[in-house]
Design a protein around this motif. Structure first.
Motif, PDB file in Angstrom:
ATOM      1  N   ARG A  88      -1.258   6.039   0.048  1.00  0.00           N
ATOM      2  CA  ARG A  88      -2.023   6.089   1.283  1.00  0.00           C
ATOM      3  C   ARG A  88      -3.525   6.122   1.022  1.00  0.00           C
ATOM      4  O   ARG A  88      -3.987   6.669   0.024  1.00  0.00           O
ATOM      5  CB  ARG A  88      -1.599   7.311   2.100  1.00  0.00           C
ATOM      6  CG  ARG A  88      -0.176   7.229   2.655  1.00  0.00           C
ATOM      7  CD  ARG A  88       0.231   8.521   3.292  1.00  0.00           C
ATOM      8  NE  ARG A  88       0.335   9.587   2.296  1.00  0.00           N
ATOM      9  CZ  ARG A  88       0.667  10.846   2.595  1.00  0.00           C
ATOM     10  NH1 ARG A  88       0.908  11.176   3.853  1.00  0.00           N
ATOM     11  NH2 ARG A  88       0.754  11.747   1.642  1.00  0.00           N
ATOM     12  N   GLN A  89      -4.264   5.551   1.957  1.00  0.00           N
ATOM     13  CA  GLN A  89      -5.712   5.497   1.824  1.00  0.00           C
ATOM     14  C   GLN A  89      -6.314   6.893   1.759  1.00  0.00           C
ATOM     15  O   GLN A  89      -7.305   7.129   1.067  1.00  0.00           O
ATOM     16  CB  GLN A  89      -6.304   4.713   2.997  1.00  0.00           C
ATOM     17  CG  GLN A  89      -7.803   4.463   2.884  1.00  0.00           C
ATOM     18  CD  GLN A  89      -8.166   3.607   1.675  1.00  0.00           C
ATOM     19  OE1 GLN A  89      -7.411   2.741   1.273  1.00  0.00           O
ATOM     20  NE2 GLN A  89      -9.329   3.876   1.099  1.00  0.00           N
ATOM     21  N   GLY A  90      -5.711   7.838   2.485  1.00  0.00           N
ATOM     22  CA  GLY A  90      -6.211   9.208   2.452  1.00  0.00           C
ATOM     23  C   GLY A  90      -6.174   9.817   1.063  1.00  0.00           C
ATOM     24  O   GLY A  90      -7.056  10.591   0.680  1.00  0.00           O
ATOM     25  N   ARG A 145      -8.481  -0.225  -5.577  1.00  0.00           N
ATOM     26  CA  ARG A 145      -8.822   0.025  -4.175  1.00  0.00           C
ATOM     27  C   ARG A 145      -9.201  -1.300  -3.519  1.00  0.00           C
ATOM     28  O   ARG A 145     -10.144  -1.955  -3.999  1.00  0.00           O
ATOM     29  CB  ARG A 145      -9.999   1.009  -4.081  1.00  0.00           C
ATOM     30  CG  ARG A 145      -9.708   2.387  -4.643  1.00  0.00           C
ATOM     31  CD  ARG A 145     -10.998   3.187  -4.707  1.00  0.00           C
ATOM     32  NE  ARG A 145     -10.789   4.491  -5.277  1.00  0.00           N
ATOM     33  CZ  ARG A 145     -10.630   5.614  -4.554  1.00  0.00           C
ATOM     34  NH1 ARG A 145     -10.665   5.548  -3.241  1.00  0.00           N
ATOM     35  NH2 ARG A 145     -10.458   6.779  -5.143  1.00  0.00           N
ATOM     36  N   PRO A 146      -8.583  -1.728  -2.444  1.00  0.00           N
ATOM     37  CA  PRO A 146      -7.388  -1.118  -1.864  1.00  0.00           C
ATOM     38  C   PRO A 146      -6.165  -1.362  -2.741  1.00  0.00           C
ATOM     39  O   PRO A 146      -6.182  -2.276  -3.571  1.00  0.00           O
ATOM     40  CB  PRO A 146      -7.254  -1.839  -0.519  1.00  0.00           C
ATOM     41  CG  PRO A 146      -7.862  -3.179  -0.765  1.00  0.00           C
ATOM     42  CD  PRO A 146      -9.000  -2.939  -1.719  1.00  0.00           C
ATOM     43  N   PRO A 147      -5.107  -0.565  -2.578  1.00  0.00           N
ATOM     44  CA  PRO A 147      -3.917  -0.722  -3.432  1.00  0.00           C
ATOM     45  C   PRO A 147      -3.317  -2.115  -3.319  1.00  0.00           C
ATOM     46  O   PRO A 147      -3.205  -2.668  -2.226  1.00  0.00           O
ATOM     47  CB  PRO A 147      -2.958   0.344  -2.886  1.00  0.00           C
ATOM     48  CG  PRO A 147      -3.825   1.324  -2.175  1.00  0.00           C
ATOM     49  CD  PRO A 147      -4.971   0.534  -1.620  1.00  0.00           C
ATOM     50  N   SER A 148      -2.966  -2.695  -4.432  1.00  0.00           N
ATOM     51  CA  SER A 148      -2.334  -4.011  -4.437  1.00  0.00           C
ATOM     52  C   SER A 148      -1.145  -3.952  -5.397  1.00  0.00           C
ATOM     53  O   SER A 148      -0.571  -2.893  -5.602  1.00  0.00           O
ATOM     54  CB  SER A 148      -3.342  -5.083  -4.858  1.00  0.00           C
ATOM     55  OG  SER A 148      -3.896  -4.778  -6.130  1.00  0.00           O
ATOM     56  N   LEU A 188      -6.466   8.116  -1.745  1.00  0.00           N
ATOM     57  CA  LEU A 188      -7.516   7.470  -2.520  1.00  0.00           C
ATOM     58  C   LEU A 188      -8.891   8.016  -2.167  1.00  0.00           C
ATOM     59  O   LEU A 188      -9.811   8.006  -3.001  1.00  0.00           O
ATOM     60  CB  LEU A 188      -7.477   5.962  -2.281  1.00  0.00           C
ATOM     61  CG  LEU A 188      -6.195   5.246  -2.734  1.00  0.00           C
ATOM     62  CD1 LEU A 188      -6.222   3.786  -2.299  1.00  0.00           C
ATOM     63  CD2 LEU A 188      -6.016   5.345  -4.239  1.00  0.00           C
ATOM     64  N   GLU A 189      -9.053   8.497  -0.937  1.00  0.00           N
ATOM     65  CA  GLU A 189     -10.343   9.050  -0.537  1.00  0.00           C
ATOM     66  C   GLU A 189     -10.548  10.458  -1.074  1.00  0.00           C
ATOM     67  O   GLU A 189     -11.686  10.866  -1.325  1.00  0.00           O
ATOM     68  CB  GLU A 189     -10.435   9.048   0.996  1.00  0.00           C
ATOM     69  CG  GLU A 189     -10.479   7.646   1.608  1.00  0.00           C
ATOM     70  CD  GLU A 189     -10.423   7.674   3.109  1.00  0.00           C
ATOM     71  OE1 GLU A 189     -10.256   8.780   3.673  1.00  0.00           O
ATOM     72  OE2 GLU A 189     -10.549   6.595   3.727  1.00  0.00           O
ATOM     73  N   CYS A 224       4.671   9.580  -3.537  1.00  0.00           N
ATOM     74  CA  CYS A 224       4.252   8.587  -2.538  1.00  0.00           C
ATOM     75  C   CYS A 224       5.422   7.855  -1.900  1.00  0.00           C
ATOM     76  O   CYS A 224       5.216   6.946  -1.094  1.00  0.00           O
ATOM     77  CB  CYS A 224       3.314   7.582  -3.189  1.00  0.00           C
ATOM     78  SG  CYS A 224       1.795   8.307  -3.836  1.00  0.00           S
ATOM     79  N   PRO A 248       0.818  -1.231   0.000  1.00  0.00           N
ATOM     80  CA  PRO A 248       0.000   0.000   0.000  1.00  0.00           C
ATOM     81  C   PRO A 248       0.841   1.265   0.000  1.00  0.00           C
ATOM     82  O   PRO A 248       0.822   2.041   0.957  1.00  0.00           O
ATOM     83  CB  PRO A 248      -0.809  -0.147   1.297  1.00  0.00           C
ATOM     84  CG  PRO A 248       0.108  -0.915   2.208  1.00  0.00           C
ATOM     85  CD  PRO A 248       0.869  -1.868   1.325  1.00  0.00           C
ATOM     86  N   THR A 292      -4.713   2.360 -10.521  1.00  0.00           N
ATOM     87  CA  THR A 292      -4.550   1.896  -9.146  1.00  0.00           C
ATOM     88  C   THR A 292      -5.878   1.374  -8.617  1.00  0.00           C
ATOM     89  O   THR A 292      -6.904   2.050  -8.735  1.00  0.00           O
ATOM     90  CB  THR A 292      -4.056   3.040  -8.239  1.00  0.00           C
ATOM     91  OG1 THR A 292      -2.825   3.536  -8.758  1.00  0.00           O
ATOM     92  CG2 THR A 292      -3.836   2.550  -6.816  1.00  0.00           C
TER      93      THR A 292
END
Length: 262
Positions: free
Chosen positions: A44-46, A84-87, A48-49, A128, A41, A82
């Motif tokens: 970051r998830q942030g 979700r979630p990143p792989s 992607l949001e 990133c 990952p 990309t």
């Protein structure tokens, strides 16, 4: 005039540090580096949001650790979507170069860059993380020769961090460098003697893809842009574009001094 200026800026090379250039000249060594896939990952998830339609690409630049100096020209992979979630993000993209600066402090810096659209529709580009790819071993005359896959560890931040005076070599062991957990880049790096007959067609310290059109060389075969390991086949210089323009817009390069970060 505008077209001339665009071609010039796309093909300018930042020279090595003057002190490095004064050192005794050595024969140039050719390399092939294949950037295979990105695991973990790293985005970051942030991010992607906040962003939509997020894509990812890699940027590669030469860096002289001794003089804290980026040189050459930054090279980019193609852009990949990309999930979700990143792989795992697969690139499988080869790049080629040759250099006579065979010193362990000459490294390649690989940056992971995400691109996405903000709510207002504008494009946002974010760094990133980055990794330090060691081209030469601690023995200056011995380039890395192993062709097996290797994993490049990634660190938080942007490559601009390498310009900080507190980051002494080896930077990977510096307390100011923070690893991104469970993230790495799979790659191979090995000498590529088949490039030697084409040295006069490729400037030293220039990173190129097998998908790029090189004046004087026939194009590589296949979608991967993998140049053969056998004899190089010179093409018709008059049939190739004078600026060695990339076949894909995602492979445009820019001056290393300008784009060490996103």
């Amino acid at each position: 005039m505008n077209d001339w200026h665009r071609i010039f800026t796309q093909n300018v090379l930042v020279p090595p540090h003057p002190q490095r250039a004064r050192q005794p000249w050595k024969e140039s060594t050719a390399f092939q580096c294949v950037l295979k896939w990105l695991d973990g990952p790293v985005i970051r998830q942030g991010v992607l949001e906040v962003l939509s339609e997020v894509e990812c690409h890699l940027r590669v630049s030469f860096f002289d650790v001794t003089y804290r100096h980026f040189f050459g020209r930054t090279w980019k992979t193609t852009v990949k979507p990309t999930k979700r979630p990143p792989s795992r993000i697969v690139f499988n993209e080869p790049l080629y170069f040759h250099t006579s600066l065979n010193h362990p402090h000459i490294v390649a810096v690989v940056e992971v860059v995400a691109e996405g659209k903000k709510r207002d529709g504008s494009l946002q580009t974010l760094s990133c993380g980055f990794g330090i790819l060691r081209i030469f071993s601690n023995q200056p005359d011995s380039p890395i020769s192993a062709s097996q896959d290797k994993r490049l560890r990634l660190y938080h931040g942007t490559p601009r961090a390498l310009l900080h005076p507190l980051l002494q070599d080896p930077a990977e062991q510096n307390r100011h460098m923070t690893l991104i957990e469970n993230c790495s880049l799979q790659y191979t790096l090995k000498p590529h003697p088949a490039l030697e007959p084409a040295f006069h067609l490729l400037p030293e310290n220039l990173l190129v893809s097998g998908l790029q059109q090189i004046p004087g060389l026939l194009p590589a075969h296949g979608e991967s842009g993998m140049w053969p390991t056998g004899r190089w086949c010179p093409g018709d210089p008059g049939a190739a574009p004078a600026c060695g323009r990339a076949q894909r817009s995602g492979l445009r390069a820019e001056a290393a001094g300008r784009c060490t970060g996103a």
